[in-house]
Enzyme design. Structure first.
Site, PDB file in Angstrom:
ATOM      1  N   LYS A  84      -7.071  -0.299  -5.569  1.00  0.00           N
ATOM      2  CA  LYS A  84      -6.023  -1.266  -5.898  1.00  0.00           C
ATOM      3  C   LYS A  84      -6.591  -2.363  -6.803  1.00  0.00           C
ATOM      4  O   LYS A  84      -5.962  -2.758  -7.781  1.00  0.00           O
ATOM      5  CB  LYS A  84      -5.432  -1.879  -4.611  1.00  0.00           C
ATOM      6  CG  LYS A  84      -4.548  -0.893  -3.864  1.00  0.00           C
ATOM      7  CD  LYS A  84      -4.188  -1.347  -2.451  1.00  0.00           C
ATOM      8  CE  LYS A  84      -3.480  -0.227  -1.711  1.00  0.00           C
ATOM      9  NZ  LYS A  84      -3.197  -0.502  -0.305  1.00  0.00           N
ATOM     10  N   ASP A 105       4.458  -4.806  -0.506  1.00  0.00           N
ATOM     11  CA  ASP A 105       4.399  -3.508   0.185  1.00  0.00           C
ATOM     12  C   ASP A 105       5.767  -3.123   0.758  1.00  0.00           C
ATOM     13  O   ASP A 105       5.946  -2.001   1.230  1.00  0.00           O
ATOM     14  CB  ASP A 105       3.381  -3.579   1.340  1.00  0.00           C
ATOM     15  CG  ASP A 105       2.118  -2.802   1.031  1.00  0.00           C
ATOM     16  OD1 ASP A 105       2.156  -1.955   0.115  1.00  0.00           O
ATOM     17  OD2 ASP A 105       1.101  -3.028   1.712  1.00  0.00           O
ATOM     18  N   GLN A 128      -3.757  -4.852   4.332  1.00  0.00           N
ATOM     19  CA  GLN A 128      -4.154  -3.441   4.387  1.00  0.00           C
ATOM     20  C   GLN A 128      -4.165  -2.945   5.836  1.00  0.00           C
ATOM     21  O   GLN A 128      -4.787  -3.552   6.701  1.00  0.00           O
ATOM     22  CB  GLN A 128      -5.557  -3.281   3.759  1.00  0.00           C
ATOM     23  CG  GLN A 128      -6.060  -1.865   3.690  1.00  0.00           C
ATOM     24  CD  GLN A 128      -5.248  -0.980   2.755  1.00  0.00           C
ATOM     25  OE1 GLN A 128      -4.910  -1.363   1.643  1.00  0.00           O
ATOM     26  NE2 GLN A 128      -4.906   0.214   3.216  1.00  0.00           N
TER      27      GLN A 128
END
Ligand code: NAP
Length: 283
Positions: free
Chosen positions: A52, A119, A96
């Site tokens: 990422k 997200d 995460q």
């Protein structure tokens, strides 16, 4: 033999376009920035986070990483999220997963400002997707939908079968497919006679995390096969949830692993950071 959907190349093109958008924003004094929080040192998470960060750098999105000790307390995690929510230089916040068991990930997700929730895991954004409203769609389902668009695969009236009902992949995919007028069936670990269901699929999306689970006898001739799974086989190679070599002979389109959905997920994350930046700048 099936057309191989080249997620790697498609993701490269998307990143190229995002780079242009990012340069335009910067020329107006706006610098898109993503904050990534990782708790503990899960080896797979480390790889995802590294990928990422690499993609952000390539596109020109600024990137800040917060590596927290695995023993951190819930209130310390929430305090950091609140701090990032208030920070006007941060446009997107990503936590995460997985995080250690002593922490409540759902509380953490709903603490993230939903305007920075790149997200798409905040209940507000999940709800908006369910209502068919514009929102941050979680990156893997969004990447899958983008593949359909780019390869002119029309979902209208098609039988879509989704294997897996996780909050991050299976469930948002249901909404995305319904919003595109597909007829959707979802299979999970308690489903009876999965093969009978998958054989009816015009489009089969596998997201269960079981190496080569989908075999050629589970697939209808000329079906479109999307493989979200990332697994290691006995030899340690990365493979999907689909037995690619045999299924590709029967399918009309198929995604490979690696080089399919994975790179698209990261491209759509960057897309969401740019979207968040524009929203926060009233553009
Ligand atoms: P997850 O949270 O473990 O969920 C797995 C789902 O599969 C569950 O809903 C489970 O059912 C279902 N399942 C298990 N066995 C099944 C079976 N035999 N038949 C039908 N359904 C079954 O996994 P996830 O996070 O969604 O991830 C799935 C896979 O995608 C993993 O390999 C992961 O590494 C990969 N992934 C890839 C990307 C990418 O960017 N390419 C992104 C995210 C995840 P129950 O609900 O009944 O337990």
């Amino acid at each position: 033999m099936a057309v191989i959907i080249d997620g790697k190349e498609l993701a490269r093109k998307i990143r190229q376009n995002l780079k242009i958008e990012c340069e335009e924003l910067k020329s107006n004094g706006i610098k898109p920035k993503l904050a990534v929080i990782m708790v503990g040192d899960n080896p797979a998470s480390k790889i995802y986070v590294k990928n990422k960060s690499k993609a952000c750098t390539e596109v020109g999105v600024e990137y800040e990483e917060y590596l927290l000790n695995k023993d951190i307390k819930q209130n310390e995690l929430l305090d950091l999220i609140e701090k990032l929510n208030k920070d006007k230089t941060i446009n997107g916040i990503l936590l995460q997963s997985p995080i250690p068991e002593q922490l409540d990930i759902n509380e953490a997700f709903r603490t993230i400002d939903y305007n920075k929730d790149v997200d798409g895991f905040h209940p507000m954004n999940v709800g908006k997707l369910a209502l068919g409203q514009d929102t941050f769609v979680s990156c893997t389902p969004y990447g899958v939908m983008k593949m359909f668009t780019e390869y002119n695969i029309d979902l209208c009236g098609k039988n879509v079968v989704i294997l897996g009902r996780s909050n991050i992949v299976g469930k948002p995919l249901i909404q995305c497919c319904i919003n595109n007028n597909a007829t959707v069936t979802v299979c999970h670990s308690k489903t009876q006679n999965t093969k009978k269901i998958t054989r009816e699929a015009d489009i089969l999306i596998a997201a269960i995390g079981k190496a080569k689970f989908v075999t050629a006898d589970m697939v209808k001739d000329n079906a479109v096969i999307i493989d979200v799974g990332i697994n290691r086989d006995k030899e340690g190679n990365i493979v999907g949830d689909v037995d690619f070599e045999n299924v590709k002979e029967k399918a009309s389109y198929i995604t490979p692993v690696p080089g399919g959905v994975g790179p698209m997920t990261i491209a759509m994350l960057i897309n969401n950071v740019i979207k968040a930046t524009k929203l926060q700048s009233n553009l």
